[in-house]
Design a protein around this motif. Structure first.
Motif, PDB file in Angstrom:
ATOM      1  N   PHE A  16       0.849  -1.187   0.000  1.00 53.55           N
ATOM      2  CA  PHE A  16       0.000   0.000   0.000  1.00 53.55           C
ATOM      3  C   PHE A  16       0.884   1.237   0.000  1.00 53.55           C
ATOM      4  O   PHE A  16       2.081   1.171   0.310  1.00 53.55           O
ATOM      5  N   VAL A  17       0.285   2.401  -0.327  1.00 54.74           N
ATOM      6  CA  VAL A  17       1.014   3.652  -0.133  1.00 54.74           C
ATOM      7  C   VAL A  17       1.201   3.842   1.379  1.00 54.74           C
ATOM      8  O   VAL A  17       0.428   3.318   2.189  1.00 54.74           O
ATOM      9  N   LYS A  18       2.234   4.578   1.781  1.00 55.32           N
ATOM     10  CA  LYS A  18       2.650   4.644   3.181  1.00 55.32           C
ATOM     11  C   LYS A  18       1.527   5.105   4.114  1.00 55.32           C
ATOM     12  O   LYS A  18       1.316   4.532   5.190  1.00 55.32           O
ATOM     13  N   GLU A  19       0.807   6.161   3.713  1.00 54.02           N
ATOM     14  CA  GLU A  19      -0.226   6.705   4.593  1.00 54.02           C
ATOM     15  C   GLU A  19      -1.309   5.653   4.887  1.00 54.02           C
ATOM     16  O   GLU A  19      -1.749   5.490   6.021  1.00 54.02           O
ATOM     17  N   PHE A  20      -1.725   4.949   3.846  1.00 50.64           N
ATOM     18  CA  PHE A  20      -2.745   3.910   4.007  1.00 50.64           C
ATOM     19  C   PHE A  20      -2.181   2.747   4.829  1.00 50.64           C
ATOM     20  O   PHE A  20      -2.842   2.238   5.744  1.00 50.64           O
ATOM     21  N   GLU A  21      -0.959   2.339   4.519  1.00 49.67           N
ATOM     22  CA  GLU A  21      -0.344   1.196   5.196  1.00 49.67           C
ATOM     23  C   GLU A  21      -0.171   1.453   6.692  1.00 49.67           C
ATOM     24  O   GLU A  21      -0.500   0.598   7.525  1.00 49.67           O
ATOM     25  N   ASP A  22       0.354   2.631   7.061  1.00 54.08           N
ATOM     26  CA  ASP A  22       0.587   2.924   8.478  1.00 54.08           C
ATOM     27  C   ASP A  22      -0.718   2.864   9.265  1.00 54.08           C
ATOM     28  O   ASP A  22      -0.767   2.310  10.374  1.00 54.08           O
ATOM     29  N   ALA A  23      -1.784   3.381   8.670  1.00 48.75           N
ATOM     30  CA  ALA A  23      -3.071   3.373   9.360  1.00 48.75           C
ATOM     31  C   ALA A  23      -3.636   1.958   9.444  1.00 48.75           C
ATOM     32  O   ALA A  23      -4.165   1.539  10.477  1.00 48.75           O
ATOM     33  N   ALA A  24      -3.505   1.200   8.371  1.00 49.37           N
ATOM     34  CA  ALA A  24      -4.076  -0.145   8.342  1.00 49.37           C
ATOM     35  C   ALA A  24      -3.374  -1.069   9.333  1.00 49.37           C
ATOM     36  O   ALA A  24      -4.029  -1.787  10.105  1.00 49.37           O
ATOM     37  N   PHE A  25      -2.041  -1.069   9.326  1.00 56.67           N
ATOM     38  CA  PHE A  25      -1.314  -1.996  10.192  1.00 56.67           C
ATOM     39  C   PHE A  25      -1.383  -1.604  11.668  1.00 56.67           C
ATOM     40  O   PHE A  25      -1.005  -2.390  12.528  1.00 56.67           O
ATOM     41  N   ALA A  26      -1.885  -0.411  11.947  1.00 60.71           N
ATOM     42  CA  ALA A  26      -2.035   0.011  13.340  1.00 60.71           C
ATOM     43  C   ALA A  26      -3.340  -0.508  13.958  1.00 60.71           C
ATOM     44  O   ALA A  26      -3.536  -0.431  15.175  1.00 60.71           O
ATOM     45  N   LEU A  27      -4.222  -1.041  13.106  1.00 58.97           N
ATOM     46  CA  LEU A  27      -5.535  -1.492  13.590  1.00 58.97           C
ATOM     47  C   LEU A  27      -5.506  -2.948  14.035  1.00 58.97           C
ATOM     48  O   LEU A  27      -4.692  -3.748  13.582  1.00 58.97           O
ATOM     49  N   GLN A  28      -6.454  -3.291  14.872  1.00 64.40           N
ATOM     50  CA  GLN A  28      -6.711  -4.671  15.267  1.00 64.40           C
ATOM     51  C   GLN A  28      -8.036  -5.107  14.636  1.00 64.40           C
ATOM     52  O   GLN A  28      -8.857  -4.264  14.249  1.00 64.40           O
ATOM     53  N   PRO A  29      -8.260  -6.420  14.506  1.00 58.27           N
ATOM     54  CA  PRO A  29      -9.502  -6.898  13.885  1.00 58.27           C
ATOM     55  C   PRO A  29     -10.741  -6.265  14.510  1.00 58.27           C
ATOM     56  O   PRO A  29     -10.881  -6.193  15.730  1.00 58.27           O
TER      57      PRO A  29
END
Length: 479
Positions: free
Chosen positions: A198-211
């Motif tokens: 993913f682009v960095k902004e999207f990736e950082d937000a996504a990987f910071a989440l839990q299910p």
């Protein structure tokens, strides 16, 4: 001591003779060509392959013998002429041979090792964060958008976010408003991905989440996103992905890469041997235990030689020998007589009546094979096409305009759009072609056949050959 040595030699010789006799009896010599033995297995392989089910012109074994001898004689001639030393031959043959040998160098253990390597590299690439699957809603926003466009997009994404926080169904809302066409119809669902996809902004937000968690509004170069974490996981064990990895290896032809690596290792470990020498040795080794492979490689080797020498002495020679073609045609002119007249010329269509005579004048003093180029450069040399032409040798029924204007048949002629004026130019040949070029394809084929017969007759005089009739009787009739 001396008697013991004599006895040992005698026993060794007896053993050798027994093995030789067994070998000869298992695969006896069916013929010799130029002093070289040809085993029954080679003849059977060739005969059976060329007379299998579906072959129209099947030959009996007796009929095939002469064809096979001619084939072997041509190969002998090619070897005598050293066609096998040409770089072009050696390169093409080596490529084909290696295609047959490479798969045989790769064992199941090699493939399993490659599969483990691919799996381990994938685990390393995924890293400790594992894989994530998210859904998202995207409102696209051009990076050069005006302040008004940015403000309108921000108001809209805020309202979508507020609706989600208020309990709206994420998947249903994604289908309605998301501007990511690839995922919108799936309720915004994206496939499992690892970091770096993913682009960095999207990736950082996504990987910071839990299910089950949903992000706040995220802005990326694509616009505004709202992200919902669906699942996080580490890569499943090797066994889970085993079959898919094997399919991947086969689809990407990685078996050849494995084989090449093994050959490179053999070259490194050898005492100065080249890759070509290693592959030749491997081919000999494997062929010794696999008669089908041996015959297949020999067939390609000899077939290449046969093609090269036949092209030089027969096929290519005949097609280029204009004087020979003319001479052959004159000698056999009756062979090409026609049962009905032909029109040698052209049917043409023009826009301007003045061009009718101009077209005829343009070509009337030229050889027939020069007409097309002269007409093109005279009338159609620029972007405006003044004429349309069909040139050739026509029999009744080939061309409606020729049928009407030359053979005087009551035929409907379809007009060519934008070319209202039709005419023809040429001559009627009543009994047959006036020149070999009128039937060049037929003459070339017949001339090639004559050269072939002459060549084979010369080879049969030059090289000795014999056939063992008793062995011939056993073809396809032995255990």
């Amino acid at each position: 001591m001396k008697n013991k040595k004599v006895l040992a030699v005698a026993l060794l010789m007896a053993s050798f003779q027994y093995v030789t006799a067994q070998s000869q009896s298992a695969d006896p010599v069916i013929m010799t060509v130029n002093g070289e033995p040809v085993l029954r297995s080679e003849f059977e392989y060739s005969y059976n392959k060329n007379n299998s089910e579906g072959v129209i012109d099947k030959k009996s074994i007796d009929e095939y013998v002469d064809l096979f001898i001619n084939y072997k004689l041509k190969v002998v001639a090619a070897l005598d002429a050293k066609y096998d030393t040409l770089d072009s031959f050696k390169k093409e043959f080596a490529q084909y041979r290696d295609q047959q040998i490479y798969p045989l160098l790769v064992t199941n253990d090699d493939v399993e090792a490659e599969a483990h390597k691919i799996y381990d590299e994938t685990v390393q690439r995924i890293g400790p964060d594992g894989l994530v699957q998210v859904s998202h809603i995207l409102l696209r926003l051009n990076q050069q958008a005006s302040q008004e466009e940015q403000a309108a997009a921000k108001v809209r994404i805020d309202s979508i976010y507020k609706a989600l926080k208020g309990g709206a169904d994420f998947a249903e809302l994604a289908k309605q408003v998301s501007q990511d066409p690839g995922s919108a119809q799936q309720g915004g669902l994206l496939p499992f991905v690892q970091r770096g996809q993913f682009v960095k902004e999207f990736e950082d937000a996504a990987f910071a989440l839990q299910p089950g968690q949903m992000s706040e509004i995220v802005q990326s170069p694509f616009g505004y996103h709202i992200i919902l974490m669906k699942e996080r996981k580490m890569l499943e064990p090797f066994e889970f992905h085993h079959d898919n990895i094997i399919r991947f290896i086969d689809q990407r032809n990685l078996r050849d890469r494995i084989a090449e690596q093994k050959v490179d290792e053999l070259v490194k470990k050898s005492d100065g041997s080249t890759k070509e020498q290693i592959m030749e040795a491997k081919a000999d080794e494997l062929s010794a235990n696999d008669s089908d492979l041996k015959n297949l490689i020999r067939e390609y080797h000899d077939g290449l030689l046969l093609y090269e020498i036949s092209n030089n002495l027969v096929w290519g020679k005949a097609s280029k020998d204009e004087a020979g073609l003319q001479k052959y045609f004159k000698k056999n002119k009756k062979k090409y007589a026609w049962d009905q007249p032909r029109f040698k010329g052209m049917a043409f269509h023009v826009k301007d009546a003045a061009d009718v005579q101009a077209v005829k004048n343009c070509v009337k003093k030229l050889a027939f094979d020069k007409w097309a180029e002269k007409l093109r450069t005279t009338f159609n040399s620029d972007s405006v096409l003044r004429i349309r032409v069909e040139k050739g040798i026509f029999k009744l029924g080939d061309n409606a305009l020729v049928d009407s204007m030359v053979f005087h048949k009551d035929t409907t002629v379809t007009k060519v759009k934008d070319y209202p004026i039709d005419d023809v130019f040429g001559k009627v040949l009543k009994k047959g072609p006036e020149d070999y070029t009128d039937v060049r394809g037929l003459v070339v084929a017949d001339y090639q056949e004559e050269l072939e017969k002459q060549w084979v007759a010369e080879l049969r005089k030059k090289y000795a050959f014999t056939v063992d009739e008793e062995v011939l009787k056993t073809v396809n009739k032995h255990e």
